[in-house]
Design a protein around this motif. Structure first.
Motif, PDB file in Angstrom:
ATOM      1  N   ASP A 123       0.822  -1.211   0.000  1.00  0.00           N
ATOM      2  CA  ASP A 123       0.000   0.000   0.000  1.00  0.00           C
ATOM      3  C   ASP A 123       0.856   1.261   0.000  1.00  0.00           C
ATOM      4  O   ASP A 123       0.476   2.281  -0.581  1.00  0.00           O
ATOM      5  N   ALA A 124       1.998   1.200   0.682  1.00  0.00           N
ATOM      6  CA  ALA A 124       2.890   2.354   0.766  1.00  0.00           C
ATOM      7  C   ALA A 124       4.328   1.860   0.745  1.00  0.00           C
ATOM      8  O   ALA A 124       4.614   0.728   1.146  1.00  0.00           O
ATOM      9  N   PHE A 127       4.040  12.518  -9.392  1.00  0.00           N
ATOM     10  CA  PHE A 127       3.602  11.174  -8.985  1.00  0.00           C
ATOM     11  C   PHE A 127       2.100  11.067  -9.235  1.00  0.00           C
ATOM     12  O   PHE A 127       1.280  11.121  -8.316  1.00  0.00           O
ATOM     13  N   ASP A 128       1.733  10.916 -10.500  1.00  0.00           N
ATOM     14  CA  ASP A 128       0.322  10.950 -10.867  1.00  0.00           C
ATOM     15  C   ASP A 128      -0.380   9.605 -10.725  1.00  0.00           C
ATOM     16  O   ASP A 128      -1.583   9.510 -10.931  1.00  0.00           O
ATOM     17  N   THR A 129       0.362   8.544 -10.374  1.00  0.00           N
ATOM     18  CA  THR A 129      -0.265   7.231 -10.213  1.00  0.00           C
ATOM     19  C   THR A 129      -0.352   6.812  -8.750  1.00  0.00           C
ATOM     20  O   THR A 129      -0.935   5.772  -8.438  1.00  0.00           O
ATOM     21  N   ALA A 151      -7.794   6.706  -1.197  1.00  0.00           N
ATOM     22  CA  ALA A 151      -9.193   7.101  -1.370  1.00  0.00           C
ATOM     23  C   ALA A 151     -10.110   6.453  -0.339  1.00  0.00           C
ATOM     24  O   ALA A 151     -11.224   6.954  -0.094  1.00  0.00           O
ATOM     25  N   GLU A 152      -9.668   5.349   0.258  1.00  0.00           N
ATOM     26  CA  GLU A 152     -10.478   4.694   1.302  1.00  0.00           C
ATOM     27  C   GLU A 152     -10.510   5.522   2.585  1.00  0.00           C
ATOM     28  O   GLU A 152     -11.378   5.330   3.435  1.00  0.00           O
ATOM     29  N   ASN A 204      -0.638   4.001  -2.355  1.00  0.00           N
ATOM     30  CA  ASN A 204      -1.524   3.618  -3.442  1.00  0.00           C
ATOM     31  C   ASN A 204      -2.748   4.539  -3.480  1.00  0.00           C
ATOM     32  O   ASN A 204      -3.346   4.840  -2.448  1.00  0.00           O
ATOM     33  N   GLN A 205      -3.123   4.999  -4.666  1.00  0.00           N
ATOM     34  CA  GLN A 205      -4.230   5.942  -4.790  1.00  0.00           C
ATOM     35  C   GLN A 205      -5.551   5.364  -4.294  1.00  0.00           C
ATOM     36  O   GLN A 205      -6.340   6.062  -3.632  1.00  0.00           O
TER      37      GLN A 205
END
Length: 338
Positions: A82-83, A130-132, A245-246, A240-241
């Protein structure tokens, strides 16, 4: 609806809301598990995340890295972790800005100050490259050093050019190749295999704590110490995007309050402390420090200037005010030392 049924429905709703609010982050660490980043810095950061989110967001470090050092960004993009933390030298085809802190003779000997300066420069000058993934922090570690594995120290361009040298990927590889030396370039985690087997007779890019962490101090005879920082490594921390978002906006803000500059400072300060302790072990290891001849340092600085020129050009293409970012980064270091 009876009172009993209403209470039951409310209890169920509260239970469902509480369960939904819990988010666990798998935080990968590619250094050895005993390294202070895996053992101290990241666990302390996870504790801070749990504290500021009141337990709604928790974290977990796997016992060993789930991906090789070059694959940290890819692992997070794919959701394997996740990170994670990524050495920016391995993703320069993706991001340009943080390389400002990796330009030869640009940094200082204060990792905490460089880390603060890089994050401030990021916030002021860098677009969101870092667009992803979602960027959480950036930091800089203690300067890499030049070491000889033979009894002859390296203190001239001619001596450097005669060597076969292990280097980190990125700027150092380009400089050493330009000067005519033989180069073996790998991530730091693979340095022991190359250095301990005698594949090379010198190395450049590791700092003192890395000599201990990767167990190569025993194969090192001399350290040529420059007045300036010949090279510094910068890293990025991201999540992780979808996982980000969660998390509720309120908890996102709380997490950023203990990330960003705060996390950068902790990484840098940890590196400063570990590096000082490792340098104190030089004498017992039989490792001698010599001061670089001023002519050697000047020649090396001149020989590496093409990297700064190239970074300015590529950063401008990426929409960055490159000279402004470089000047600002260095001004932050000057302000810290004055």
């Amino acid at each position: 609806m009876t009172n009993k049924a209403l209470l039951a429905a409310l209890a169920l709703a509260v239970s469902a809301t509480g369960a939904q609010a819990k988010t666990r982050i798998l935080v990968n660490c590619f250094w050895p598990s005993s390294h202070f980043v895996c053992a101290d810095v990241l666990p302390a950061w996870i504790d801070e995340i749990e504290r500021v989110t009141e337990g709604r967001v928790t974290g977990l470090l796997p016992p060993k890295s789930v991906a090789a050092p070059p694959e940290q960004l890819a692992a997070v993009e794919k959701g394997i972790a996740d990170a994670a933390v990524q050495f920016n030298g391995l993703i320069q085809n993706r991001v340009t800005g943080p390389a400002v802190a990796m330009l030869p003779f640009t940094g200082s000997n204060d990792a905490a100050a460089m880390s603060r300066a890089l994050w401030e420069t990021n916030r002021k000058y860098f677009p969101d490259e870092f667009d992803t993934v979602h960027l959480l922090s950036q930091f800089v570690i203690s300067p890499g050093q030049l070491y000889s594995q033979t009894d002859t120290p390296i203190n001239s361009i001619e001596e450097l050019a005669s060597r076969k040298i292990w280097t980190l990927p990125g700027p150092l590889t380009a400089v050493v190749k330009k000067l005519g030396a033989g180069v073996v370039s790998t991530p730091a985690a693979a340095s022991n295999e190359i250095i301990s087997r005698g594949v090379v007779d010198s190395h450049i890019g590791l700092d003192a704590q890395a000599l201990q962490a990767y167990q190569v101090m025993a194969y090192t005879k001399t350290n040529t110490r420059f007045q300036g920082a010949i090279y510094t490594s910068s890293f990025s921390v991201f999540i992780n995007q979808d996982k980000w978002a969660e998390i509720s906006p309120e908890d996102q803000d709380a997490i950023m309050s203990v990330s960003g500059a705060a996390l950068a400072e902790k990484f840098g300060a940890g590196w400063d402390a570990e590096n000082a302790a490792a340098e104190a072990a030089y004498a017992d290891a039989g490792l001698t420090v010599i001061d670089a001849d001023p002519d050697f340092e000047a020649a090396l600085k001149d020989a590496s200037s093409f990297l700064t020129e190239a970074w300015i050009a590529s950063a401008e293409e990426a929409g960055i005010d490159a000279q402004g970012a470089l000047d600002f980064y260095q001004s932050q270091l000057t302000a810290t030392t004055n």
